[in-house]
Design a protein around this motif. Structure first.
Motif, PDB file in Angstrom:
ATOM      1  N   UNK A  96       0.816  -1.213   0.000  1.00 41.61           N
ATOM      2  CA  UNK A  96       0.000   0.000   0.000  1.00 41.61           C
ATOM      3  C   UNK A  96       0.851   1.264   0.000  1.00 41.61           C
ATOM      4  N   UNK A  97       1.989   1.218   0.661  1.00 43.07           N
ATOM      5  CA  UNK A  97       2.858   2.397   0.749  1.00 43.07           C
ATOM      6  C   UNK A  97       3.359   2.825  -0.624  1.00 43.07           C
ATOM      7  N   UNK A  98       3.729   1.844  -1.454  1.00 38.13           N
ATOM      8  CA  UNK A  98       4.225   2.151  -2.799  1.00 38.13           C
ATOM      9  C   UNK A  98       3.161   1.960  -3.876  1.00 38.13           C
ATOM     10  N   UNK A  99       1.936   1.631  -3.466  1.00 35.44           N
ATOM     11  CA  UNK A  99       0.806   1.480  -4.372  1.00 35.44           C
ATOM     12  C   UNK A  99       1.070   0.449  -5.474  1.00 35.44           C
ATOM     13  N   UNK A 100       1.675  -0.663  -5.095  1.00 27.40           N
ATOM     14  CA  UNK A 100       1.994  -1.685  -6.081  1.00 27.40           C
ATOM     15  C   UNK A 100       1.653  -3.077  -5.558  1.00 27.40           C
ATOM     16  N   UNK A 101       1.165  -3.889  -6.463  1.00 25.10           N
ATOM     17  CA  UNK A 101       0.877  -5.288  -6.196  1.00 25.10           C
ATOM     18  C   UNK A 101       1.977  -6.095  -6.869  1.00 25.10           C
ATOM     19  N   UNK A 102       2.580  -7.043  -6.131  1.00 25.56           N
ATOM     20  CA  UNK A 102       3.685  -7.832  -6.681  1.00 25.56           C
ATOM     21  C   UNK A 102       3.449  -9.318  -6.440  1.00 25.56           C
ATOM     22  N   UNK A 103       3.697 -10.113  -7.482  1.00 27.10           N
ATOM     23  CA  UNK A 103       3.669 -11.566  -7.384  1.00 27.10           C
ATOM     24  C   UNK A 103       4.904 -12.063  -8.119  1.00 27.10           C
ATOM     25  N   UNK A 104       5.690 -12.907  -7.462  1.00 28.26           N
ATOM     26  CA  UNK A 104       6.901 -13.407  -8.090  1.00 28.26           C
ATOM     27  C   UNK A 104       7.153 -14.869  -7.784  1.00 28.26           C
ATOM     28  N   UNK A 105       7.785 -15.524  -8.728  1.00 24.03           N
ATOM     29  CA  UNK A 105       8.202 -16.919  -8.597  1.00 24.03           C
ATOM     30  C   UNK A 105       9.675 -16.977  -8.952  1.00 24.03           C
ATOM     31  N   UNK A 106      10.501 -17.594  -8.106  1.00 20.39           N
ATOM     32  CA  UNK A 106      11.938 -17.661  -8.362  1.00 20.39           C
ATOM     33  C   UNK A 106      12.491 -19.015  -7.947  1.00 20.39           C
ATOM     34  N   UNK A 107      13.584 -19.402  -8.614  1.00 22.74           N
ATOM     35  CA  UNK A 107      14.218 -20.674  -8.257  1.00 22.74           C
ATOM     36  C   UNK A 107      14.940 -20.575  -6.923  1.00 22.74           C
ATOM     37  N   UNK A 108      15.317 -19.345  -6.518  1.00 23.15           N
ATOM     38  CA  UNK A 108      16.023 -19.146  -5.251  1.00 23.15           C
ATOM     39  C   UNK A 108      15.647 -17.780  -4.689  1.00 23.15           C
ATOM     40  N   UNK A 109      15.467 -17.694  -3.394  1.00 20.97           N
ATOM     41  CA  UNK A 109      15.063 -16.446  -2.763  1.00 20.97           C
ATOM     42  C   UNK A 109      16.149 -15.376  -2.825  1.00 20.97           C
TER      43      UNK A 109
ATOM     44  N   UNK B  38      10.163 -15.088 -12.589  1.00 22.31           N
ATOM     45  CA  UNK B  38       9.194 -14.243 -13.284  1.00 22.31           C
ATOM     46  C   UNK B  38       8.515 -13.398 -12.212  1.00 22.31           C
ATOM     47  N   UNK B  39       8.463 -12.106 -12.465  1.00 18.04           N
ATOM     48  CA  UNK B  39       7.930 -11.147 -11.504  1.00 18.04           C
ATOM     49  C   UNK B  39       6.840 -10.326 -12.184  1.00 18.04           C
TER      50      UNK B  39
END
Length: 135
Positions: free
Chosen positions: A16-29, A36-37
């Motif tokens: 909410x602070x940056x007004x962005x929704x993010x969903x990501x999948x990665x092989x390593x954190x 893919x982000x």
């Protein structure tokens, strides 16, 4: 044919602070080689709309492989997500194929908790496979 990788890390959050929704999948954190982000502004203004920044921003494996829009469909299955891309997105993201499949441990997705975020991000592009048991 599809591009495929296995995600050992899944991220989904509304910032909410940056007004962005993010969903990501990665092989390593911490040191992802394959990822893919998806990012989308939650409240686009007139300038965002005029420039196309209201669309989902996709980054695939490298910041240089990114663009706004280009998603045709997102199919969420037990243990995987398949993102179907248009031709322009395939080229911009340097994908091997028009479908990117990400495999993951079904328990790691926590879709019950994150379903609203997926629906908010992908809207009518999202299809949840009946086998996922969440219809």
């Amino acid at each position: 044919m599809m591009s495929t990788f296995t995600a050992n890390f899944i991220y989904a959050q509304a910032d909410d602070e940056n007004d962005v929704l993010m969903i990501g999948f990665a092989d390593d954190q911490y040191d992802p080689q394959a990822y893919i982000l998806f990012q989308q502004t939650m409240h686009p203004d007139e300038q965002d709309l005029a420039l196309g920044f209201d669309k989902i921003h996709i980054t695939y494996n490298d910041e240089s492989q990114s663009q706004y829009g280009g998603i045709e469909k997102v199919l969420l299955k037990p243990g995987s997500i398949e993102i179907s891309l248009d031709e322009e997105a395939v080229e911009a993201l340097a994908c091997e194929a028009a479908v990117v499949r990400v495999n993951f441990d079904p328990g790691a997705l926590k879709l019950e908790e994150r379903r609203e975020l997926f629906e908010q991000m992908f809207g009518e592009l999202l299809e949840i496979d009946a086998e996922a048991g969440l219809l």
